[in-house]
Design a protein around this motif. Sequence first.
Motif, PDB file in Angstrom:
ATOM      1  N   GLU A 140      34.449  31.966  46.377  1.00 42.60           N
ATOM      2  CA  GLU A 140      35.564  32.400  46.029  1.00 42.60           C
ATOM      3  C   GLU A 140      36.442  32.671  47.825  1.00 42.60           C
ATOM      4  O   GLU A 140      36.105  32.659  48.553  1.00 42.60           O
ATOM      5  N   TYR A 154      42.994  25.456  40.496  1.00 39.36           N
ATOM      6  CA  TYR A 154      43.495  26.945  41.116  1.00 39.36           C
ATOM      7  C   TYR A 154      44.171  27.805  40.895  1.00 39.36           C
ATOM      8  O   TYR A 154      44.060  28.579  40.239  1.00 39.36           O
ATOM      9  N   LYS A 155      44.431  27.585  38.939  1.00 44.30           N
ATOM     10  CA  LYS A 155      45.972  28.595  37.751  1.00 44.30           C
ATOM     11  C   LYS A 155      44.503  28.984  36.702  1.00 44.30           C
ATOM     12  O   LYS A 155      44.418  29.990  36.362  1.00 44.30           O
ATOM     13  N   ALA A 156      43.208  27.190  36.907  1.00 45.95           N
ATOM     14  CA  ALA A 156      42.317  27.959  35.557  1.00 45.95           C
ATOM     15  C   ALA A 156      41.289  28.820  36.649  1.00 45.95           C
ATOM     16  O   ALA A 156      41.500  29.954  36.263  1.00 45.95           O
ATOM     17  N   ALA A 157      41.356  29.134  37.880  1.00 45.74           N
ATOM     18  CA  ALA A 157      40.447  30.273  39.496  1.00 45.74           C
ATOM     19  C   ALA A 157      41.776  31.560  39.445  1.00 45.74           C
ATOM     20  O   ALA A 157      40.391  32.292  39.523  1.00 45.74           O
ATOM     21  N   LYS A 158      41.741  31.455  38.719  1.00 47.26           N
ATOM     22  CA  LYS A 158      42.819  32.802  39.861  1.00 47.26           C
ATOM     23  C   LYS A 158      43.804  33.426  39.170  1.00 47.26           C
ATOM     24  O   LYS A 158      45.160  34.003  39.010  1.00 47.26           O
ATOM     25  N   ASN A 159      43.913  33.683  37.153  1.00 49.26           N
ATOM     26  CA  ASN A 159      44.656  33.611  36.129  1.00 49.26           C
ATOM     27  C   ASN A 159      45.722  32.870  36.335  1.00 49.26           C
ATOM     28  O   ASN A 159      47.184  33.998  35.693  1.00 49.26           O
ATOM     29  N   GLY A 160      46.492  31.820  36.289  1.00 44.19           N
ATOM     30  CA  GLY A 160      48.097  31.537  36.345  1.00 44.19           C
ATOM     31  C   GLY A 160      48.474  31.235  37.347  1.00 44.19           C
ATOM     32  O   GLY A 160      49.312  30.864  37.801  1.00 44.19           O
ATOM     33  N   GLU A 161      47.832  31.991  38.852  1.00 47.17           N
ATOM     34  CA  GLU A 161      48.984  31.881  39.280  1.00 47.17           C
ATOM     35  C   GLU A 161      49.015  30.683  40.140  1.00 47.17           C
ATOM     36  O   GLU A 161      48.162  29.489  40.075  1.00 47.17           O
TER      37      GLU A 161
END
Length: 411
Positions: A33, A319-326
């Motif tokens: 993280e 990144y999107k997978a780790a950050k809820n679509g961000e």
Amino acid sequence: MKKKILVLALSLLITLAACGQTPGSGSSAAPAEASQPASSSEQVAGDFDGEIVIGSILDTSGNMAVAGQATVWGADYAVNEINENGGIGGKKLRIVHYDVKGDPNEAINAYNRLVDQDKAVAVVGPGLSNIGIALAPIAEQKKVPIVSHFMDERATTNEQTGEAWKYIFLAEPSCNQQAEAIASYTVEELKVKTAAVLYDSSNAYSVTHAIPFKEYCQANGVEIVAEESFGKDAKDYKAQISKIIAAKPEAVFVPAYVQQNALAYKQLRQLGYTGLVVGNNTYNQPFNTLIEGVSPEGLYFIFNVDYSSEYTKFLGDAYKAAKNGEEPQINVAFGYDNVKIIANALAMSQDTSDTEALADIIANKTVEVMTASGPITLDPKTHRPVGMGVYISQWDEKAESVNLLQYYMAK
């Protein structure tokens, strides 16, 4: 400036062959993280013999925290990807992060700790040019290379000698190159005849955008009708903006950090300016959240990577997978790129603890190294990329996503 539409004709290159990787391999890796200001990446299972330590000195708190945390995330992702593919010559790569809070003194102290205590053999450097300029002579003494995305040419070139600092390297186009790209678009595509400049006179990065933009415009028939500046702590630019509006420019160039850009943009629109606004590469997230209630229409700015590209998509998707679509910032790619350039050199090193030899390899053998921004080749004379461009971009009408319009090759 010579304009070209980008064709990302990427190929597998020396870095990946040396590290036994393919583009995006390890994309399922789960980086540590990025919000921890002083941490090391998690150990990845493998048959390793010892570790190779690299460091990072980034701004994970303060005004530039969003960009710094994104850079940390990308750097951690690259480290985990490399380790999942066998590390460097059978050794695990470990990264140690220090938060430098946008402060040059904090950065110098962190660099010294990394070299003297953590025994780092290379460092992913800060994104702020002021810090890069302060670190350059220190790195000359400590002889541990720094690879970063500080764009001011003075971070990579010793102004006293005109020669490249031996241990400092840039992994994206420089301020001059990116400023000339947006200036070229302003002149050739937006067809403006008058322009103004509003910049942070206390910030090297902002100043070294404003000057080449103005010079390019003037050399190509555009009249600079107003030039105003502000200090780093200023919160009200209305006096300067009123002068700019009175001069009636067709476009205003604002090249500062994201909070300043958002403040200037909002105040330009609030005071009734309806012309074009053009800017540098800090108009990506969280700019859209900082101008809530104001339309981004008429705003053009620099973006460095295409996360929809088949060669870069793996990183954006992870990144999107780790950050809820961000949506990923450009700094995610910067962190990834910096580590890949260091890893490329380490893979060619006979002794990975020899930092002087490592700097020499980075300078002379960084040739079409595959990164998330495409293949990067560093000029041994300048320690900056050659043949690398940027995108001219716009936010969509709801300021939810960035649209890439054209790709300009940097000089």
